[in-house]
Scaffold this active site. Structure first.
Site, PDB file in Angstrom:
ATOM      1  N   ASP A  83       0.845  -1.288   0.109  1.00 40.26           N
ATOM      2  CA  ASP A  83      -0.013  -0.049   0.017  1.00 40.26           C
ATOM      3  C   ASP A  83       1.280   1.286  -0.296  1.00 40.26           C
ATOM      4  O   ASP A  83       0.624   2.139   0.954  1.00 40.26           O
ATOM      5  CB  ASP A  83      -0.987   0.065   1.107  1.00 40.26           C
ATOM      6  CG  ASP A  83      -1.629  -1.281   1.619  1.00 40.26           C
ATOM      7  OD1 ASP A  83      -2.042  -1.793   0.245  1.00 40.26           O
ATOM      8  OD2 ASP A  83      -2.337  -1.332   2.890  1.00 40.26           O
TER       9      ASP A  83
ATOM     10  N   GLU B 184     -11.315  -0.668  -3.188  1.00 44.78           N
ATOM     11  CA  GLU B 184     -10.921  -0.432  -2.312  1.00 44.78           C
ATOM     12  C   GLU B 184      -9.944   0.346  -3.125  1.00 44.78           C
ATOM     13  O   GLU B 184      -9.865   0.598  -3.485  1.00 44.78           O
ATOM     14  CB  GLU B 184     -10.459  -1.628  -1.085  1.00 44.78           C
ATOM     15  CG  GLU B 184      -9.604  -2.137  -1.466  1.00 44.78           C
ATOM     16  CD  GLU B 184      -9.275  -3.428  -0.952  1.00 44.78           C
ATOM     17  OE1 GLU B 184      -9.394  -3.642   0.173  1.00 44.78           O
ATOM     18  OE2 GLU B 184      -8.396  -3.866  -0.687  1.00 44.78           O
TER      19      GLU B 184
END
Length: 760
Positions: free
Chosen positions: A51, A231
């Site tokens: 991420d 997401e």
């Protein structure tokens, strides 16, 4: 793709042994025009760095931040939001962690994970938004968004003391663990207003306006992407549109991970966002144009991205991916090993694509433009090769390191740059107007930031006289005394001036102007119209040449009629065979009609019927046109119909129009054997383009000459003419593949196949 179990999604946390590191006396980054790199770029300091988020600090270094995980194989203690830095976006060094025992958020439960950081610089401070998976309030898995601030990208970090977005109860309000997934923050500037995107599969993605200090949200949130598909939001502005990048599919399924990035765009930051087919990201038959998906090399599961712009004006995407030959950090039931990768982000016909649609790179690549002869951080004053007028004074501070300050009207100018040029700098002012300039012979283009009248002006001057200009208002609350990144670019007769907080694609103000085409830009730099204008990180480089066409992807086009079937008459053509024949399937009315079976292929107990034929050797493509009565919006897990390339029940790929909770998607599923797996096999999927009531499906096949693997790519279409290219799965070398059709996942729907075609 089935909904990820929330309890299993929360990491077992431990107290980090690493401490927050502040680097107050950084050396200037080395001058490197363009380095080469080979993914993964985080390998020098971490085996996993999921991420990733990225920013160029005022000190001239690039900084990256990742999700809390142990960094190396064999380690078990998470680094609580690890930080690394680079001078060229190719070579990275570890800095430390954002959080430790002393500054960990007091409102985070002791076992909470700290995930998915998003770094910004706003109003003189660095802001890091992040996920807390469980708070100290009553409840389980009550995720929330927090923010910490720091004077420098390396810290020290101070948490705000409370959530920016508090836990949000789900539909079953009485349940103690029913909270929407408040994950994956992305903060964005739109003029003078701040917004925060957040959310995940359970609940969808929302955007809320932020208060000026960035610590709370205001107003009513707006949903911008549907639940059960997206997401990892990240939003940038390009060419007049806001682009919502979002990740889809399972992030963490080892070598069968099909995570990928799709995008929609909107004229308004709050949406609605639609894909290149015009399909909304909130529709049940869900839109999304693929930007980044796997291509058959070592990298799978490429997703959760950020975007940054280099000094030549080219965009780059940073993301994590999984090496399918080394997918786990510690054992096959442990953390998926997701290092950080970087690749070029192109814009073709208004839509982004990684490496012109080629996807993740595996070999040596030319890196970003991060320096060169006419690039300086001004740490020791103005270099001798730069030409100056007026007095410039050396200054330094903790946040920016060394910079220069005007002591009256002054300029600092480069030499010859090229026929197109981009000049940028970090600038601030205690009152005078200031900006950037490009000169070609008697023609000068200037970007003027004028705090006195609250304007950004773009001017074309000839012989010192303004012949044309454009202007835009600076937003209310614009503070010239805070550092802002200002860029001026001229290419192909078009000038563009942009002010951002930190070069992250979310402008504070911008304006464009048609100008005379230049033969050569012979001077570029910064100017001050009076004393007390500060200049830092000044660069003047040729503008990156844009990529204007997608890379070709071969698709066999010669129809093999002997291996195809139009489903005319009342029976299948010769050449078909069954694995577990389903007598409910019948040829009637010019189509194969096949009620969805209450069965599936997934797992070691695959029990669904498969209708197959032999495709022969070499490259080929299979296609079908399928209609299936899945309806929209209601929950109908997991009825589906589509095409398959099949070696056996534990080695196949399958492309289907499928009901996934309230959504309808085109899933390209994959199952393979994996030693040590509890079931003996692993299975997951990646997502292609949006489906319709009638959807065209295609799988293309080639054999990799280097290793003999079968490479299979999924494609989808809503009209049979415009095809959306999906990702690639591989099946082992030597597999004896058959191809055909499936209709299963639960009773209650009927698939109509109009034809099956094989092309060579």
């Amino acid at each position: 793709m089935k909904r990820l179990p929330r309890a299993a999604a929360v990491l077992a946390a431990a107290t980090a042994l690493l401490s927050t590191t502040s680097v107050p006396a950084l050396a200037a980054p080395p001058v490197v025009e363009r380095a080469t790199y080979t993914n993964a770029v985080s390998k020098s300091f971490a085996d996993t760095f999921a991420d990733p988020s990225l920013i160029r600090g005022l000190d001239g270094w690039w900084y990256a931040y990742g999700t809390s995980d142990p960094l190396r194989e064999g380690e078990t203690t998470p680094a609580e939001i690890p930080v690394a830095r680079s001078h060229d976006l190719a070579t990275w060094d570890y800095v430390g962690t954002v959080f430790n025992d002393a500054n960990r958020p007091s409102w985070a439960a002791g076992g909470a994970g700290l995930w998915a950081p998003d770094i910004r610089y706003v109003d003189g401070e660095y802001r890091l938004y992040y996920v807390v998976t469980n708070t100290t309030q009553p409840g389980v898995n009550d995720s929330a968004i927090g923010v910490a601030t720091a004077p420098t990208p390396a810290g020290p970090w101070t948490d705000s003391g409370a959530p920016v977005v508090a836990p949000r109860p789900g539909g079953n309000g009485a349940a103690g663990d029913d909270f929407l997934w408040t994950f994956d923050p992305s903060a964005v500037t739109d003029g003078g207003r701040q917004y925060l995107f957040y959310g995940s599969y359970y609940g969808g993605i929302y955007v809320s306006e932020l208060a000026a200090d960035g610590r709370t949200t205001t107003g009513t949130p707006t949903q911008v992407a549907i639940d059960n598909k997206f997401e990892g939001a990240y939003v940038v502005k390009h060419g007049g549109y806001w682009y919502l990048f979002a990740s889809t599919a399972d992030c963490c399924a080892g070598p069968t991970t099909g995570y990928s990035v799709q995008v929609g765009r909107s004229k308004k930051i709050t949406g609605p966002y639609v894909d290149a087919q015009g399909t909304s990201l909130t529709a049940s038959r869900t839109g999304g144009t693929p930007v980044l998906n796997q291509n058959g090399n070592r990298w799978v599961g490429a997703g959760h991205n950020a975007v940054a712009t280099d000094l030549a004006g080219r965009d780059w995407i940073v993301y994590h991916a999984i090496d399918r030959t080394d997918p786990y950090l510690n054992g096959i039931s442990g953390i998926n090993e997701r290092p950080m990768l970087i690749d070029r982000l192109d814009w073709v016909d208004g839509w982004p694509a990684v490496r012109a649609g080629r996807g993740p790179s595996a070999g040596e690549q030319q890196g970003p433009a991060t320096g060169g002869r006419w690039s300086t951080d001004l740490a020791t004053g103005v270099p001798a090769r730069w030409r100056t007028t007026g007095p410039w004074l050396r200054r330094s501070e903790e946040q920016a390191g060394g910079f220069v300050r005007s002591n009256g009207r002054a300029t600092v100018l480069s030499g010859r740059v090229g026929s197109s040029a981009r000049v940028e700098a970090d600038l601030r002012s205690d009152g005078p107007s200031y900006g950037l300039t490009l000169r070609s012979g008697s023609t000068t283009v200037r970007a003027v930031v004028d705090p006195g009248v609250g304007r950004l002006r773009l001017q074309e001057q000839r012989g010192g006289r303004t012949v044309d200009s454009s202007t835009t208002r600076l937003p209310a609350g614009f503070t010239a005394a805070d550092w802002h990144a200002v860029a001026l670019q001229v290419r192909d007769g078009r000038a563009e001036a942009t002010i951002t907080h930190a070069r992250l694609g979310d402008p504070v103000a911008s304006t464009t102007l048609k100008v005379r085409r230049a033969a050569t830009v012979d001077r570029a730099g910064a100017f001050a119209d009076g004393a007390a204008v500060d200049v830092d990180n000044l660069s003047a480089l040729p503008v990156a040449k844009p990529v204007t066409k997608l890379a070709p992807t071969p698709v066999p086009k010669r129809l093999d009629r002997s291996a195809s079937d139009s489903f005319s008459g009342d029976r299948l053509r010769a050449g078909w065979s069954w694995v577990r024949q389903d007598d409910q399937a019948s040829v009637t009315g010019g189509a194969l009609r096949w009620p969805t079976e209450a069965a599936d292929l997934n797992g070691p107990g695959g029990n669904a019927g498969v209708l197959l034929r032999d495709p022969g050797k070499g490259d080929w493509a299979i296609e079908t046109k399928v209609s299936i009565d899945l309806g929209t919006d209601d929950v109908r897990n997991y009825q589906q119909a589509g095409i398959v390339a099949y070696a056996d029940d534990d080695s196949f790929v399958r492309l289907s129009h499928v009901a996934i909770w309230n959504t309808r998607q085109t899933e390209f599923g994959h199952e393979q054997r994996y030693a040590g797996s509890p079931e003996g096999v692993l299975h997951a999927g990646t997502i292609a383009g949006p489906p319709a009531a009638t959807t065209w499906l295609r799988i293309t096949h080639r054999v990799d000459p280097a290793n003999g693997e079968h490479e299979l790519r999924g494609w989808t279409s809503r009209d049979g003419r415009t095809w959306v290219k999906g990702g690639v799965w591989t099946l082992p070398a030597g597999s004896d593949l058959k191809v055909g059709l499936v209709s299963h996942g639960g009773a209650g729907a009927t698939a109509r196949f109009d034809w099956f075609r094989l092309y060579r």
